[in-house]
Design a protein around this motif. Structure first.
Motif: not given
Length: 173
Positions: A66-74
């Motif tokens: 469950e790794m997260y990264k910010a999207t371009e929109m974020g």
């Protein structure tokens, strides 16, 4: 907009800022550690925040950890509204990441998982990932939980030696 909505929005911006500043995917546990160690968001609000950010496509979750990264929109959102985050909070995040990024990066890139098949069969999966590219992905079948745990522990501490030896053996003529 009431105070509660403002707090929720601020919490989301804080998470987005953390992901933007660190610029590497983070596990749920790593994000939790950062916000709790710095008293930025309480645990339950953080969990709600992660769900809502993912639903709104501001962050993306991937991998079995469950790794997260910010999207371009974020990333665009946090850039647009960064002034709404108090400068003391921004400074706290920047300082924490400056001090801990390398440790967090290594945690993220050196991975080990144990899968129990039966009481006498465990699969140990060992990986080293660099910039979303798997350098090595090794699965071992072992006979005990103790062996599996020992292998994972040694992998965390000696992965570079193992990788180096495997590469040297495989590329020699």
């Amino acid at each position: 907009m009431n105070g509660n909505s403002n707090e929720i929005a601020l919490n989301k911006l804080i998470v987005l800022l953390i992901l933007k500043e660190i610029d590497i995917p983070l596990t749920t546990g790593q994000i939790t550690d950062i916000v709790l160690e710095n008293n930025l968001i309480n645990y339950f609000d953080l969990q709600q925040c992660l769900v809502e950010l993912e639903e709104s496509k501001m962050i993306v979750r991937f991998g079995n950890k469950e790794m997260y990264k910010a999207t371009e929109m974020g990333l665009k959102t946090v850039e647009l509204f960064i002034s709404r985050i108090d400068s003391k909070i921004r400074s706290t995040i920047e300082n924490y990441i400056l001090k801990n990024k390398e440790k967090i990066r290594l945690e993220t890139q050196v991975r080990s998982d144990i899968i129990k098949k039966s009481n006498t069969e465990y699969i140990v999966n060992l990986k080293v990932v660099e910039k979303d590219i798997e350098l090595i992905n090794l699965s071992l079948n072992v006979v005990s939980s103790e062996q599996a745990k020992l292998i994972c522990s040694n992998w965390e501490n000696k992965y570079y030696q193992v990788y180096d030896q495997i590469m040297n053996i495989l590329i020699k003529k």
